[in-house]
Scaffold this motif. Structure first.
Motif, PDB file in Angstrom:
ATOM      1  N   GLU A 155       0.832  -1.204   0.000  1.00  0.00           N
ATOM      2  CA  GLU A 155       0.000   0.000   0.000  1.00  0.00           C
ATOM      3  C   GLU A 155       0.869   1.258   0.000  1.00  0.00           C
ATOM      4  OE1 GLU A 155      -2.838  -0.105   3.205  1.00  0.00           O
ATOM      5  OE2 GLU A 155      -3.232  -2.237   2.874  1.00  0.00           O
ATOM      6  N   CYS A 156       1.863   1.269   0.870  1.00  0.00           N
ATOM      7  CA  CYS A 156       2.743   2.445   0.963  1.00  0.00           C
ATOM      8  C   CYS A 156       3.490   2.676  -0.346  1.00  0.00           C
ATOM      9  CB  CYS A 156       3.737   2.263   2.109  1.00  0.00           C
ATOM     10  SG  CYS A 156       3.001   2.389   3.752  1.00  0.00           S
ATOM     11  N   ALA A 157       3.922   1.606  -0.986  1.00  0.00           N
ATOM     12  CA  ALA A 157       4.646   1.748  -2.254  1.00  0.00           C
ATOM     13  C   ALA A 157       3.745   2.366  -3.321  1.00  0.00           C
ATOM     14  CB  ALA A 157       5.158   0.390  -2.709  1.00  0.00           C
ATOM     15  N   LEU A 158       2.499   1.928  -3.383  1.00  0.00           N
ATOM     16  CA  LEU A 158       1.574   2.485  -4.382  1.00  0.00           C
ATOM     17  C   LEU A 158       1.244   3.945  -4.092  1.00  0.00           C
ATOM     18  CD1 LEU A 158      -0.878  -0.539  -4.786  1.00  0.00           C
ATOM     19  CD2 LEU A 158       0.825   0.244  -6.444  1.00  0.00           C
ATOM     20  N   ILE A 159       1.040   4.266  -2.814  1.00  0.00           N
ATOM     21  CA  ILE A 159       0.764   5.668  -2.446  1.00  0.00           C
ATOM     22  C   ILE A 159       1.952   6.551  -2.797  1.00  0.00           C
ATOM     23  CG2 ILE A 159       0.344   7.240  -0.511  1.00  0.00           C
ATOM     24  CD1 ILE A 159      -1.178   4.924   0.851  1.00  0.00           C
ATOM     25  N   TYR A 160       3.160   6.070  -2.498  1.00  0.00           N
ATOM     26  CA  TYR A 160       4.368   6.845  -2.806  1.00  0.00           C
ATOM     27  C   TYR A 160       4.518   7.048  -4.314  1.00  0.00           C
ATOM     28  CZ  TYR A 160       9.256   8.138  -3.234  1.00  0.00           C
ATOM     29  OH  TYR A 160      10.429   8.788  -3.551  1.00  0.00           O
ATOM     30  N   GLN A 161       4.288   5.993  -5.082  1.00  0.00           N
ATOM     31  CA  GLN A 161       4.406   6.116  -6.533  1.00  0.00           C
ATOM     32  C   GLN A 161       3.401   7.112  -7.093  1.00  0.00           C
ATOM     33  OE1 GLN A 161       4.063   2.102  -7.999  1.00  0.00           O
ATOM     34  NE2 GLN A 161       6.072   1.490  -7.211  1.00  0.00           N
ATOM     35  N   ALA A 162       2.200   7.135  -6.502  1.00  0.00           N
ATOM     36  CA  ALA A 162       1.203   8.112  -6.944  1.00  0.00           C
ATOM     37  C   ALA A 162       1.619   9.520  -6.545  1.00  0.00           C
ATOM     38  CB  ALA A 162      -0.158   7.775  -6.352  1.00  0.00           C
ATOM     39  N   ALA A 163       2.171   9.662  -5.345  1.00  0.00           N
ATOM     40  CA  ALA A 163       2.554  10.989  -4.843  1.00  0.00           C
ATOM     41  C   ALA A 163       3.668  11.610  -5.672  1.00  0.00           C
ATOM     42  CB  ALA A 163       2.975  10.896  -3.381  1.00  0.00           C
ATOM     43  N   VAL A 164       4.670  10.812  -6.023  1.00  0.00           N
ATOM     44  CA  VAL A 164       5.798  11.361  -6.785  1.00  0.00           C
ATOM     45  C   VAL A 164       5.494  11.437  -8.279  1.00  0.00           C
ATOM     46  CG1 VAL A 164       7.467  10.515  -5.106  1.00  0.00           C
ATOM     47  CG2 VAL A 164       6.904   9.095  -7.084  1.00  0.00           C
ATOM     48  N   GLY A 165       4.379  10.829  -8.699  1.00  0.00           N
ATOM     49  CA  GLY A 165       4.026  10.820 -10.113  1.00  0.00           C
ATOM     50  C   GLY A 165       2.753  11.571 -10.414  1.00  0.00           C
ATOM     51  N   PRO A 166       1.687  10.859 -10.759  1.00  0.00           N
ATOM     52  CA  PRO A 166       0.477  11.533 -11.276  1.00  0.00           C
ATOM     53  C   PRO A 166      -0.246  12.424 -10.284  1.00  0.00           C
ATOM     54  CG  PRO A 166       0.076   9.179 -10.914  1.00  0.00           C
ATOM     55  CD  PRO A 166       1.551   9.388 -10.781  1.00  0.00           C
ATOM     56  N   ALA A 167      -0.237  12.076  -9.001  1.00  0.00           N
ATOM     57  CA  ALA A 167      -0.942  12.930  -8.028  1.00  0.00           C
ATOM     58  C   ALA A 167      -0.284  14.295  -7.938  1.00  0.00           C
ATOM     59  CB  ALA A 167      -0.963  12.259  -6.659  1.00  0.00           C
ATOM     60  N   GLY A 168       1.042  14.316  -8.006  1.00  0.00           N
ATOM     61  CA  GLY A 168       1.758  15.586  -7.982  1.00  0.00           C
ATOM     62  C   GLY A 168       1.460  16.449  -9.188  1.00  0.00           C
ATOM     63  N   GLU A 169       1.143  15.811 -10.304  1.00  0.00           N
ATOM     64  CA  GLU A 169       0.801  16.564 -11.512  1.00  0.00           C
ATOM     65  C   GLU A 169      -0.614  17.140 -11.430  1.00  0.00           C
ATOM     66  OE1 GLU A 169       1.350  13.826 -14.678  1.00  0.00           O
ATOM     67  OE2 GLU A 169       3.512  13.598 -14.322  1.00  0.00           O
ATOM     68  N   VAL A 170      -1.460  16.509 -10.621  1.00  0.00           N
ATOM     69  CA  VAL A 170      -2.826  17.010 -10.453  1.00  0.00           C
ATOM     70  C   VAL A 170      -2.820  18.281  -9.608  1.00  0.00           C
ATOM     71  CG1 VAL A 170      -5.085  16.523  -9.433  1.00  0.00           C
ATOM     72  CG2 VAL A 170      -3.900  14.759 -10.756  1.00  0.00           C
ATOM     73  N   SER A 171      -2.187  18.181  -8.426  1.00  0.00           N
ATOM     74  CA  SER A 171      -2.114  19.355  -7.549  1.00  0.00           C
ATOM     75  C   SER A 171      -1.141  19.078  -6.417  1.00  0.00           C
ATOM     76  CB  SER A 171      -3.485  19.707  -6.964  1.00  0.00           C
ATOM     77  OG  SER A 171      -3.906  18.707  -6.047  1.00  0.00           O
ATOM     78  N   ASP A 172      -0.555  20.135  -5.893  1.00  0.00           N
ATOM     79  CA  ASP A 172       0.350  19.990  -4.749  1.00  0.00           C
ATOM     80  C   ASP A 172      -0.381  19.513  -3.493  1.00  0.00           C
ATOM     81  OD1 ASP A 172       2.672  20.583  -6.064  1.00  0.00           O
ATOM     82  OD2 ASP A 172       2.618  22.723  -5.582  1.00  0.00           O
ATOM     83  N   PRO A 173      -1.600  20.009  -3.195  1.00  0.00           N
ATOM     84  CA  PRO A 173      -2.306  19.495  -2.018  1.00  0.00           C
ATOM     85  C   PRO A 173      -2.549  17.995  -2.089  1.00  0.00           C
ATOM     86  CG  PRO A 173      -3.290  21.552  -2.714  1.00  0.00           C
ATOM     87  CD  PRO A 173      -2.309  21.177  -3.778  1.00  0.00           C
ATOM     88  N   TYR A 174      -2.849  17.484  -3.269  1.00  0.00           N
ATOM     89  CA  TYR A 174      -3.051  16.041  -3.440  1.00  0.00           C
ATOM     90  C   TYR A 174      -1.760  15.299  -3.091  1.00  0.00           C
ATOM     91  CZ  TYR A 174      -5.603  12.083  -5.549  1.00  0.00           C
ATOM     92  OH  TYR A 174      -6.294  10.924  -5.770  1.00  0.00           O
TER      93      TYR A 174
END
Length: 216
Positions: A155-174
């Motif tokens: 779970e942590c690995a998937l959350i981290y991958q989203a945070a450093v990738g597509p979620a960061g492109e959506v918005s900084d708060p995300y």
């Protein structure tokens, strides 16, 4: 004062809920393993992702079960476990399927989740019917030593991958919200582990006492 009797309607509902949930997670486990073995882990999400999402979403009922006293599970522990999984299926994998498609951690997460839930729901369903096989009891209170670290790390690995990738492109708060979730995993995992350890000690002592009594 005699113990409070559980109504037949409540027992019947819980047996049905746990039996259906065990069957749903058995399907997740079977398809995850079958797809990963025959086609590779990257094909697991297209093959079983939608079913997994709705199977896990249905588990939100457990928060209501705890809140209204239908079951004795602690509300905080139940809320943490269900909420973290809903975050994965709705806040990570649903908006960013590429994270699941490009990572073997999605497969390892589903294996940990589904094995845990097949054991747990089967244990509860049979227990409500007055049958608790010793092997199933042992699995319920010992497999978490392996399955929890596997599930939590995935779970942590998937959350981290989203945070450093597509979620960061959506918005900084995300992005920073996901980092905050990762930080919360430390106390959250500790709470879940200590709860299971307490339950394990109590149950295993009961099994040992029963075995000694039966041997006399």
């Amino acid at each position: 004062m005699p113990p409070k009797q559980t109504s037949p309607a409540k027992t019947g509902y819980l047996v049905l809920y746990n039996a259906v949930s065990a069957a749903a997670w058995s399907s997740v486990l079977y398809h995850t393993v079958a797809i990963a073995a025959s086609q590779g882990p990257r094909y697991v999400h297209p093959g079983i992702g939608q079913w997994t999402k709705w199977t896990q979403t249905a588990a939100a009922l457990e928060i209501l079960h705890s809140l209204f006293g239908i079951v004795r599970a602690p509300l905080l522990t139940t809320l943490m476990q269900v909420a973290s999984r809903l975050l994965l299926v709705w806040g990570i994998v649903h908006p960013f399927p590429a994270v699941a498609l490009s990572s073997d951690f999605y497969t390892s997460m589903l294996v940990a989740w589904s094995v845990t839930e097949v054991i747990r729901y089967s244990f509860f369903a049979l227990g409500l019917l007055g049958w608790q096989p010793r092997l199933l009891t042992w699995l319920r209170y010992n497999t978490f030593f392996v399955l929890y670290p596997l599930g939590i790390s995935s779970e942590c690995a998937l959350i981290y991958q989203a945070a450093v990738g597509p979620a960061g492109e959506v918005s900084d708060p995300y992005k920073w919200g996901l980092y905050a979730v990762l930080a919360a995993y430390v106390p959250g995992a500790f709470t879940l582990y200590t709860y299971m350890m307490k339950q394990r000690r109590k149950v295993m002592r009961g099994l040992q006492y029963k075995e000694k009594k039966d041997a006399q």
